[in-house]
Design a protein around this motif. Sequence first.
Motif, PDB file in Angstrom:
ATOM      1  N   ASP A 196      -8.254 -14.496   6.992  1.00 54.59           N
ATOM      2  CA  ASP A 196      -9.024 -14.048   8.146  1.00 54.59           C
ATOM      3  C   ASP A 196      -8.307 -12.843   8.745  1.00 54.59           C
ATOM      4  O   ASP A 196      -7.257 -12.973   9.362  1.00 54.59           O
ATOM      5  CB  ASP A 196      -9.124 -15.156   9.191  1.00 54.59           C
ATOM      6  CG  ASP A 196     -10.017 -14.739  10.365  1.00 54.59           C
ATOM      7  OD1 ASP A 196     -10.517 -13.593  10.343  1.00 54.59           O
ATOM      8  OD2 ASP A 196     -10.196 -15.549  11.282  1.00 54.59           O
ATOM      9  N   PRO A 197      -8.838 -11.620   8.557  1.00 53.67           N
ATOM     10  CA  PRO A 197      -8.147 -10.427   9.037  1.00 53.67           C
ATOM     11  C   PRO A 197      -8.009 -10.359  10.548  1.00 53.67           C
ATOM     12  O   PRO A 197      -7.201  -9.600  11.069  1.00 53.67           O
ATOM     13  CB  PRO A 197      -9.023  -9.275   8.506  1.00 53.67           C
ATOM     14  CG  PRO A 197     -10.367  -9.883   8.307  1.00 53.67           C
ATOM     15  CD  PRO A 197     -10.123 -11.306   7.929  1.00 53.67           C
ATOM     16  N   GLY A 241       0.439   2.584   2.152  1.00 56.54           N
ATOM     17  CA  GLY A 241      -0.257   1.317   1.958  1.00 56.54           C
ATOM     18  C   GLY A 241      -0.101   0.386   3.152  1.00 56.54           C
ATOM     19  O   GLY A 241      -1.073  -0.229   3.610  1.00 56.54           O
ATOM     20  N   ILE A 242       1.121   0.277   3.673  1.00 59.17           N
ATOM     21  CA  ILE A 242       1.348  -0.580   4.842  1.00 59.17           C
ATOM     22  C   ILE A 242       0.576  -0.053   6.049  1.00 59.17           C
ATOM     23  O   ILE A 242      -0.039  -0.816   6.799  1.00 59.17           O
ATOM     24  CB  ILE A 242       2.851  -0.664   5.139  1.00 59.17           C
ATOM     25  CG1 ILE A 242       3.581  -1.394   3.996  1.00 59.17           C
ATOM     26  CG2 ILE A 242       3.107  -1.375   6.457  1.00 59.17           C
ATOM     27  CD1 ILE A 242       5.083  -1.395   4.131  1.00 59.17           C
ATOM     28  N   GLY A 243       0.599   1.276   6.228  1.00 62.58           N
ATOM     29  CA  GLY A 243      -0.140   1.849   7.348  1.00 62.58           C
ATOM     30  C   GLY A 243      -1.640   1.606   7.239  1.00 62.58           C
ATOM     31  O   GLY A 243      -2.305   1.300   8.237  1.00 62.58           O
ATOM     32  N   HIS A 256      -2.335  -2.036   8.063  1.00 68.48           N
ATOM     33  CA  HIS A 256      -2.135  -2.299   9.489  1.00 68.48           C
ATOM     34  C   HIS A 256      -3.271  -1.728  10.334  1.00 68.48           C
ATOM     35  O   HIS A 256      -3.718  -2.359  11.303  1.00 68.48           O
ATOM     36  CB  HIS A 256      -0.809  -1.711   9.934  1.00 68.48           C
ATOM     37  CG  HIS A 256      -0.545  -1.861  11.410  1.00 68.48           C
ATOM     38  ND1 HIS A 256      -0.349  -3.085  12.004  1.00 68.48           N
ATOM     39  CD2 HIS A 256      -0.482  -0.922  12.408  1.00 68.48           C
ATOM     40  CE1 HIS A 256      -0.158  -2.905  13.301  1.00 68.48           C
ATOM     41  NE2 HIS A 256      -0.239  -1.612  13.570  1.00 68.48           N
ATOM     42  N   LEU A 257      -3.755  -0.531   9.952  1.00 71.44           N
ATOM     43  CA  LEU A 257      -4.745   0.142  10.798  1.00 71.44           C
ATOM     44  C   LEU A 257      -6.169  -0.299  10.507  1.00 71.44           C
ATOM     45  O   LEU A 257      -6.993  -0.411  11.427  1.00 71.44           O
ATOM     46  CB  LEU A 257      -4.638   1.661  10.614  1.00 71.44           C
ATOM     47  CG  LEU A 257      -3.343   2.319  11.118  1.00 71.44           C
ATOM     48  CD1 LEU A 257      -3.335   3.796  10.772  1.00 71.44           C
ATOM     49  CD2 LEU A 257      -3.203   2.129  12.621  1.00 71.44           C
ATOM     50  N   PHE A 258      -6.492  -0.573   9.242  1.00 74.48           N
ATOM     51  CA  PHE A 258      -7.896  -0.749   8.881  1.00 74.48           C
ATOM     52  C   PHE A 258      -8.255  -2.165   8.444  1.00 74.48           C
ATOM     53  O   PHE A 258      -9.436  -2.518   8.426  1.00 74.48           O
ATOM     54  CB  PHE A 258      -8.276   0.224   7.753  1.00 74.48           C
ATOM     55  CG  PHE A 258      -8.109   1.657   8.134  1.00 74.48           C
ATOM     56  CD1 PHE A 258      -9.004   2.274   8.985  1.00 74.48           C
ATOM     57  CD2 PHE A 258      -7.037   2.396   7.657  1.00 74.48           C
ATOM     58  CE1 PHE A 258      -8.845   3.597   9.344  1.00 74.48           C
ATOM     59  CE2 PHE A 258      -6.870   3.721   8.007  1.00 74.48           C
ATOM     60  CZ  PHE A 258      -7.782   4.326   8.861  1.00 74.48           C
ATOM     61  N   ASP A 259      -7.292  -2.979   8.041  1.00 73.92           N
ATOM     62  CA  ASP A 259      -7.644  -4.310   7.578  1.00 73.92           C
ATOM     63  C   ASP A 259      -7.983  -5.270   8.711  1.00 73.92           C
ATOM     64  O   ASP A 259      -8.408  -6.385   8.456  1.00 73.92           O
ATOM     65  CB  ASP A 259      -6.490  -4.907   6.752  1.00 73.92           C
ATOM     66  CG  ASP A 259      -6.748  -4.719   5.274  1.00 73.92           C
ATOM     67  OD1 ASP A 259      -7.623  -3.898   4.942  1.00 73.92           O
ATOM     68  OD2 ASP A 259      -6.101  -5.390   4.455  1.00 73.92           O
TER      69      ASP A 259
END
Length: 687
Positions: free
Chosen positions: A378-379, A628-630, A633-636
Amino acid sequence: MTDAAAGLSVLHVIVRAGPTNSQYNEHCLPVLDTRTVTVCSLFPADVTPPDQLRLFEGDGSVPGCFRALRRALTADEYDVVHVHAPASGIVTLWTYARLRRPRRDLVFTIHNSWQSFRRRNRMFLRLIMLLFPLVVLCGQAAYESMPKRLRRLRHDKLQVVPNGVDVDRVDRALDGYRPHRGAGFHVAAVSRLIPIKHPHTVLAAFLAMRKRDDTLTFIGDGQLRLQLNDRIQHEKLLHTVSMRGIIARDDVYRELADADAFITTSGGEGLPVAMLEAMACGRPVVASDIPPHREIARAAKGLPLVRVGDTEGYARALERLRAVGPEERAAIGQRLRETVVSHFSVTSMNDAYGRLYRQQVPRGAEVGRTLRPASRLDPETAGLGERLRHRIGFLLALTILGGVVGFGIAFVQAPVFKGETSLQVGRDLAVAADENTLNTSAALAVRYADLTRREPVLAPVAEDGWAESWRDLQPDVFARVGDKNPQLVEISVYSDSREKAADLVNAVAQSLLRASREAITSSDRAFIGEQLTSLETDIARGNRELLRLEDELVVADAATRPTLAARITNLQETLVQLRSSYAELDTLDTSEAGELAVVDAAWTTRSPLRPTPVVLALAGAAIGLTLGIGWIHLFDRRPPRTPNTAPVPAPDIPEQTHQQRRQHGRARPSAWAANDPSWPDHDLERR
């Protein structure tokens, strides 16, 4: 045909579905009666697909490629997704990561030899070989061309399936066709007109052996077509050599049937389908001596192979075929056809792929319906660490891609080390010296700094093995006068290793020392002579001016006499200084003022001025991981968007049988091929 993958649903991802595309013609069309075949053409297709085949098309742009593949993947469930080109593989990996789709159903085929791929595609292939669960090569020669390190790394995931020809389709195209044979010897060449295929060699070999009624036909297109057309017009061969361009596949078979021989002068192939098709048409073949052609020649005894670029060798091979007569050529062609039927048929090729497809389907899964588990994450509530673990495949792909890009950049911009040393002009400069000696040494330092990058100094260094010419060394050698000490000559060189930089700067310094000793007895004396001549000229000019002022003083009135007297006094003082300088320079020992000596031992930078491949690879991997981490973190964490209108009900395709889906495909080809907005995959795209 007994298809090992009968009933499976397969999505083929290709660059463009066209009349000459081997993936479309050999992997898709021959199996429509036994498999459910869907094609995603990333660029607009050049063919009209049959009713049994579903087609998704891109619009020719990069975003359009991603949209087309996304539509294809979300429209149905597939047992296998088969990708056929390096760029298509990268698009597929990225789309899989965005859809959070497991990669276990992926199959990739390498359709060429490693040396024939561009550098960009080789980088793509390294990533593909790491992330695709199964990689197939189109022939043993293509497998052996792969780097040994990659083969050892993925030996358990690599398979070899030789390319095949649809012999039944060849027979259907030629059924009832009567070849048009002229009076002369007719040669056919089928290939892309690009440098690696050497089409100019084909034309040159034909011109070297042709007789009055002989003809040549080029089938294919490419960047060299205009050059070939210009040469044909210049040689006045418009009635002898024809350029057919890209034509339908069945028309290619008829052109081959009209020919007396087929020729290929290619310098790089995977396993050439065009050559196998010529053999299936019963045509004698003359081929270049490259590993893929040798692989075919091992099965087809007596196949003539000619060294790449040997125009005379190709001409002699064609002359031998012309000399044997039509009956013997027909017998040769029949033997080659039998080789294709027994070793390189599309039936055996697709059966081999079918067995590999079956291995990709999980045990117990229903054929034609390989459902993938939905994500349990669950994002909205999951933390960053949990989301990162869930997207580990996406992070790994970006990290590896960044490392590969960094490693590739390192080869474009190699590491450079700097070596330096210093030389002083004049002896015993630490003790007091007269001003003229110091000034002369400083002036000579400027000349020595300029001499360092000239032929007298660099030519001996180049002759010692540092370069082919002294001009090749000049861009890497620099010299200048010291900022704080004008008697110093500071020399800098650049090389690709610390050892070379230190040795090279020492070699340049020693060569300058030798050149300076010769200059002290010749060039430097000339320099001092020039200075003396200049002083003599200034003294003579001052004497003439003094005489003129004295004459004016005699006749001057009382008002101007003080001014003239002051000018005469100043001029006399200047002449005294000039005569003193002349006397000191006249007695100066140039060997003392111009002798060179090494002050600092050569030293080099500890780390390169440009990063090493390892550093750049690590930096690229770090950038990829950070991006990838960014992104996660921002869009998922964004909630899913809901459409403004109710979704159109979609037919329950996964619940249909294989035969029902095939019937559905015949009834609705326009919905799949013409982007019918009522079809559910397009509704998903609008959302």
